[in-house]
Scaffold this motif. Structure first.
Motif, short mmCIF file in Angstrom:
data_model
loop_
_atom_site.label_atom_id
_atom_site.label_comp_id
_atom_site.label_asym_id
_atom_site.label_seq_id
_atom_site.Cartn_x
_atom_site.Cartn_y
_atom_site.Cartn_z
N ALA A 36 0.41 -0.96 -0.38
CA ALA A 36 -0.26 -0.02 -0.20
C ALA A 36 1.02 1.53 -0.26
O ALA A 36 0.78 1.74 -0.91
CB ALA A 36 -1.08 -0.35 0.96
N LEU A 37 2.23 1.22 0.63
CA LEU A 37 2.93 2.47 0.12
C LEU A 37 3.39 2.88 -0.50
O LEU A 37 4.49 3.47 -0.22
CB LEU A 37 3.69 2.31 2.02
CG LEU A 37 3.24 2.29 3.43
CD1 LEU A 37 4.15 2.60 4.86
CD2 LEU A 37 2.45 4.23 4.11
N THR A 38 3.69 1.65 -1.55
CA THR A 38 4.66 1.65 -3.04
C THR A 38 4.41 2.02 -4.31
O THR A 38 4.61 2.14 -4.53
CB THR A 38 6.31 0.54 -2.68
OG1 THR A 38 5.15 -0.80 -2.50
CG2 THR A 38 6.52 0.64 -1.23
N ALA A 39 2.90 1.46 -3.68
CA ALA A 39 2.11 1.46 -5.33
C ALA A 39 1.46 2.39 -5.64
O ALA A 39 1.22 3.25 -4.90
CB ALA A 39 0.58 0.27 -4.55
N PRO A 40 1.27 2.47 -6.72
CA PRO A 40 1.26 3.91 -7.29
C PRO A 40 -0.59 4.54 -6.84
O PRO A 40 -1.58 3.57 -6.60
CB PRO A 40 1.06 4.24 -8.82
CG PRO A 40 0.94 2.74 -8.39
CD PRO A 40 1.75 1.55 -8.09
N PRO A 41 -1.28 5.49 -6.55
CA PRO A 41 -2.04 6.18 -6.35
C PRO A 41 -2.90 5.53 -7.34
O PRO A 41 -2.74 5.68 -8.43
CB PRO A 41 -1.92 7.51 -6.10
CG PRO A 41 -1.42 8.21 -6.86
CD PRO A 41 0.33 6.83 -6.69
N ALA A 42 -4.66 5.17 -6.63
CA ALA A 42 -6.09 5.03 -7.60
C ALA A 42 -5.47 5.46 -9.11
O ALA A 42 -5.70 5.68 -10.39
CB ALA A 42 -6.74 4.53 -6.97
N ILE A 43 -5.92 7.04 -8.57
CA ILE A 43 -6.21 8.32 -9.90
C ILE A 43 -4.62 8.07 -10.84
O ILE A 43 -5.10 8.26 -12.10
CB ILE A 43 -5.53 9.59 -9.24
CG1 ILE A 43 -6.59 10.39 -10.27
CG2 ILE A 43 -4.13 9.75 -8.85
CD1 ILE A 43 -6.73 11.52 -9.30
N TYR A 44 -3.40 7.60 -10.60
CA TYR A 44 -2.49 7.16 -11.94
C TYR A 44 -3.24 5.86 -12.45
O TYR A 44 -2.56 5.81 -14.06
CB TYR A 44 -1.43 7.02 -10.97
CG TYR A 44 -0.04 7.02 -11.42
CD1 TYR A 44 0.30 7.30 -12.91
CD2 TYR A 44 0.08 5.24 -11.97
CE1 TYR A 44 1.36 7.24 -13.95
CE2 TYR A 44 1.36 5.34 -12.58
CZ TYR A 44 1.96 6.33 -13.39
OH TYR A 44 2.81 5.49 -14.54
N THR A 45 -3.49 4.98 -11.73
CA THR A 45 -3.38 3.41 -12.20
C THR A 45 -4.28 3.83 -12.93
O THR A 45 -4.57 3.30 -14.29
CB THR A 45 -3.54 2.25 -11.37
OG1 THR A 45 -4.56 2.96 -10.26
CG2 THR A 45 -2.47 2.54 -10.38
N ASP A 46 -5.80 4.69 -12.33
CA ASP A 46 -7.35 4.71 -12.98
C ASP A 46 -6.58 5.48 -14.74
O ASP A 46 -7.32 4.90 -15.80
CB ASP A 46 -7.97 5.72 -12.72
CG ASP A 46 -8.72 5.43 -11.35
OD1 ASP A 46 -8.55 3.39 -11.48
OD2 ASP A 46 -9.24 5.60 -11.05
N LEU A 47 -5.58 6.00 -14.97
CA LEU A 47 -5.76 7.29 -16.22
C LEU A 47 -4.79 6.14 -16.75
O LEU A 47 -5.01 5.74 -18.14
CB LEU A 47 -4.01 8.04 -15.69
CG LEU A 47 -4.37 8.88 -16.49
CD1 LEU A 47 -4.56 9.33 -17.70
CD2 LEU A 47 -3.07 10.15 -16.87
N ILE A 48 -3.68 5.33 -16.79
CA ILE A 48 -2.90 3.67 -17.13
C ILE A 48 -3.82 3.04 -17.85
O ILE A 48 -4.06 2.77 -18.70
CB ILE A 48 -1.95 3.88 -16.53
CG1 ILE A 48 -0.64 4.51 -15.76
CG2 ILE A 48 -1.23 2.84 -17.45
CD1 ILE A 48 -0.27 5.26 -17.46
#
Length: 189
Positions: A36-48
């Motif tokens: 959870a601390l190293t994963a990219p934020p959901a807003i970024y993964t949603d864009l990708i």
């Protein structure tokens, strides 16, 4: 009659099995916390994820929607976007502080290295009740001497150069004007 040697050994085995089974959830929780601390934020993964939309008009609509959400999040400081130089400068400013384990501050990985030493100029230096030095750098960081002062130690003063480097077991060593080192800890800013 019960063989006491077997009974005792059996109890130890049972205790070890219970302890091991209780530690598995703790290990899993720690792994989940690190992810959870190293994963990219959901807003970024949603864009990708928009790149996987097959139909061109729907893909463009997805990108427009997600980029707008990212801009809004960045404008409201929910997401911070920084380049490598900004991250290095942040790490330098936080040198000596205990920080949460997040990817930005780790120094592991190819996006950054761990800072081993900083150099600065002393803004002010004074002794505190214990006779130890309290030194403030021009950047604002405040460091306190952790060991009793030596009689041979040169008095630090405003304008002196200082180097603070990592030492053994999580400690830090300060050298004023390339003089003899003394242990310090960061206490403010």
């Amino acid at each position: 009659m019960v063989n006491s040697k077997w009974f005792f050994t059996g109890m130890l085995s049972a205790t070890a099995a219970v302890a091991a089974s209780l530690s598995i959830p703790a290990v899993a929780q720690e792994t989940d916390r690190k992810k959870a601390l190293t994963a990219p934020p959901a807003i970024y993964t949603d864009l990708i994820a928009c790149k996987d939309v097959a139909e061109p008009t729907a893909r463009l609509a997805c990108y427009d929607d997600k980029v707008t959400a990212l801009q809004t999040a960045q404008a409201s400081n929910q997401v911070v976007i920084a380049d490598r130089e900004q991250v290095r400068e942040a790490r330098r400013g936080l040198f000596g502080l205990t920080l949460p384990r997040i990817k930005l501050f780790d120094g592991d990985g190819d996006e950054g290295e761990q800072i081993e030493a900083i150099e600065g100029i002393i803004q002010s230096a004074r002794t505190i009740r214990s006779g130890k030095w309290l030194i403030q750098l021009e950047e604002g960081a405040v460091w306190q001497q952790t060991e009793p002062p030596r009689s041979t130690m040169r008095r630090p003063k405003a304008g002196d150069s200082i180097t603070i480097e990592r030492a053994a077991l999580g400690s830090y060593l300060a050298k004023v004007n390339d003089g003899r080192g003394f242990k310090v800890k960061r206490v403010a800013n």
